[in-house]
Design an enzyme around this catalytic site. Structure first.
Site, PDB file in Angstrom:
ATOM      1  N   GLY A 142      37.911  36.139  30.027  1.00 41.68           N
ATOM      2  CA  GLY A 142      37.567  36.837  31.263  1.00 41.68           C
ATOM      3  C   GLY A 142      36.283  37.648  31.165  1.00 41.68           C
ATOM      4  N   ASP A 144      35.791  40.359  29.577  1.00 41.73           N
ATOM      5  CA  ASP A 144      35.592  40.807  28.189  1.00 41.73           C
ATOM      6  C   ASP A 144      34.755  39.776  27.418  1.00 41.73           C
ATOM      7  OD1 ASP A 144      35.936  42.303  25.892  1.00 41.73           O
ATOM      8  OD2 ASP A 144      38.038  41.766  25.592  1.00 41.73           O
ATOM      9  N   VAL A 165      43.853  38.004  33.709  1.00 46.83           N
ATOM     10  CA  VAL A 165      44.888  37.635  32.742  1.00 46.83           C
ATOM     11  C   VAL A 165      46.088  38.584  32.792  1.00 46.83           C
ATOM     12  CG1 VAL A 165      45.350  37.385  30.267  1.00 46.83           C
ATOM     13  CG2 VAL A 165      43.183  36.607  31.193  1.00 46.83           C
TER      14      VAL A 165
HETATM   15  N1  AR6 Z   1      31.906  39.754  36.166  1.00 45.47           N
HETATM   16  C1  AR6 Z   1      32.734  40.467  36.967  1.00 45.47           C
HETATM   17  N2  AR6 Z   1      34.068  40.269  37.033  1.00 45.47           N
HETATM   18  C2  AR6 Z   1      34.584  39.294  36.252  1.00 45.47           C
HETATM   19  C3  AR6 Z   1      33.786  38.513  35.375  1.00 45.47           C
HETATM   20  C4  AR6 Z   1      32.391  38.776  35.344  1.00 45.47           C
HETATM   21  N3  AR6 Z   1      31.559  38.098  34.555  1.00 45.47           N
HETATM   22  N4  AR6 Z   1      34.604  37.633  34.725  1.00 45.47           N
HETATM   23  C5  AR6 Z   1      35.857  37.840  35.192  1.00 45.47           C
HETATM   24  N5  AR6 Z   1      35.841  38.831  36.116  1.00 45.47           N
HETATM   25  P1  AR6 Z   1      40.202  39.717  33.218  1.00 45.47           P
HETATM   26  P2  AR6 Z   1      42.299  41.708  32.725  1.00 45.47           P
HETATM   27  C6  AR6 Z   1      36.959  39.403  36.875  1.00 45.47           C
HETATM   28  O1  AR6 Z   1      41.162  38.599  32.997  1.00 45.47           O
HETATM   29  O2  AR6 Z   1      43.163  41.141  33.792  1.00 45.47           O
HETATM   30  C7  AR6 Z   1      40.698  39.459  28.371  1.00 45.47           C
HETATM   31  O3  AR6 Z   1      40.977  38.347  27.577  1.00 45.47           O
HETATM   32  C8  AR6 Z   1      38.186  38.561  37.078  1.00 45.47           C
HETATM   33  O4  AR6 Z   1      37.993  37.650  38.149  1.00 45.47           O
HETATM   34  O5  AR6 Z   1      38.841  39.605  32.652  1.00 45.47           O
HETATM   35  O6  AR6 Z   1      42.126  43.205  32.666  1.00 45.47           O
HETATM   36  C9  AR6 Z   1      40.776  40.771  27.601  1.00 45.47           C
HETATM   37  O7  AR6 Z   1      40.376  40.620  26.258  1.00 45.47           O
HETATM   38  C10 AR6 Z   1      39.222  39.628  37.419  1.00 45.47           C
HETATM   39  O8  AR6 Z   1      39.113  39.969  38.804  1.00 45.47           O
HETATM   40  O9  AR6 Z   1      40.810  41.125  32.687  1.00 45.47           O
HETATM   41  C11 AR6 Z   1      42.210  41.138  27.722  1.00 45.47           C
HETATM   42  O10 AR6 Z   1      42.989  40.503  26.742  1.00 45.47           O
HETATM   43  C12 AR6 Z   1      38.778  40.830  36.586  1.00 45.47           C
HETATM   44  O11 AR6 Z   1      37.442  40.525  36.152  1.00 45.47           O
HETATM   45  C13 AR6 Z   1      42.596  40.634  29.079  1.00 45.47           C
HETATM   46  O12 AR6 Z   1      41.701  39.573  29.382  1.00 45.47           O
HETATM   47  C14 AR6 Z   1      39.644  41.130  35.396  1.00 45.47           C
HETATM   48  O13 AR6 Z   1      40.100  39.914  34.805  1.00 45.47           O
HETATM   49  C15 AR6 Z   1      42.411  41.690  30.141  1.00 45.47           C
HETATM   50  O14 AR6 Z   1      42.921  41.200  31.356  1.00 45.47           O
END
Ligand code: AR6
Length: 170
Positions: free
Chosen positions: A34, A36, A122
């Site tokens: 994601g 991260d 996630v």
């Molecule tokens: N720019 C902005 N927003 C984004 C981007 C980006 N480049 N990429 C994804 N999003 P997530 P979580 C959005 O899954 O639910 C990781 O593996 C995405 O669409 O990134 O807090 C970490 O290491 C969503 O709306 O984070 C943790 O293990 C939002 O960012 C776990 O995922 C958050 O999605 C954290 O899960």
């Protein structure tokens, strides 16, 4: 009233030229998928070294590293709650993420920051409920963090953007 600007935009957070971008990390702070994963790829390998030195971060708290190769000067890493149905303090923990990020930014004199939609990927937090907490917490906390003048809610989908637009009435 704080006079700070709150806005939302559709963007890849790794491209934003702000004081700090917030990373939705996990408690190991050693990267992941994601947002991260995107932040680690864009910031470069030095970020992983800096994160290792932090030795993790509990859910609801926040930690600071430089932005390295990102256009943002700093990265604020926070760990959102995993959605487990809503009765495991998820709302309080998610609010704590936003509050601690703002407080950390304030202590370091960071004037502008961009948040992704923490926990809504996630970690499965329902998007609309999470956005309400994000906007409500930032609006409440900004008054006590005068250094922060601009907050951007960085949306990664049109659907999220519509939710934030409605909440911010823009
Ligand atoms: N720019 C902005 N927003 C984004 C981007 C980006 N480049 N990429 C994804 N999003 P997530 P979580 C959005 O899954 O639910 C990781 O593996 C995405 O669409 O990134 O807090 C970490 O290491 C969503 O709306 O984070 C943790 O293990 C939002 O960012 C776990 O995922 C958050 O999605 C954290 O899960």
């Amino acid at each position: 009233m704080t006079g700070a600007t709150l806005s939302c935009e559709l963007a890849d957070i790794t491209c934003l030229r702000v004081g700090a971008v917030v990373n939705a990390a996990n408690s190991a702070l050693l990267g992941g998928g994601g947002v991260d994963g995107a932040i680690h790829r864009a910031a470069g390998p030095e970020l992983l070294e800096a994160c290792r030195a932090l030795r993790g971060c509990p859910v609801g708290e926040a930690r600071l590293t430089p932005g390295f190769a990102l256009p943002a000067a700093w990265i604020i890493h926070t760990v959102g709650p995993v959605w487990q149905g809503g009765h495991r303090d998820e709302a309080e923990l998610l609010a704590a993420c936003y509050r601690h990020c703002l407080q950390l930014a304030g202590r370091h004199g960071i004037h502008s920051l961009a948040f992704p939609a923490i926990s809504t990927g996630v970690y499965g937090y329902p998007r609309e409920a999470a956005a309400r907490i994000a906007v409500g917490t930032v609006q409440t906390c900004l008054a006590s963090v005068p250094a922060v003048r601009q907050v951007i809610f960085c949306c990664f989908s049109e659907a999220d953007l519509a939710i934030y637009r409605e909440l911010l009435a823009v």
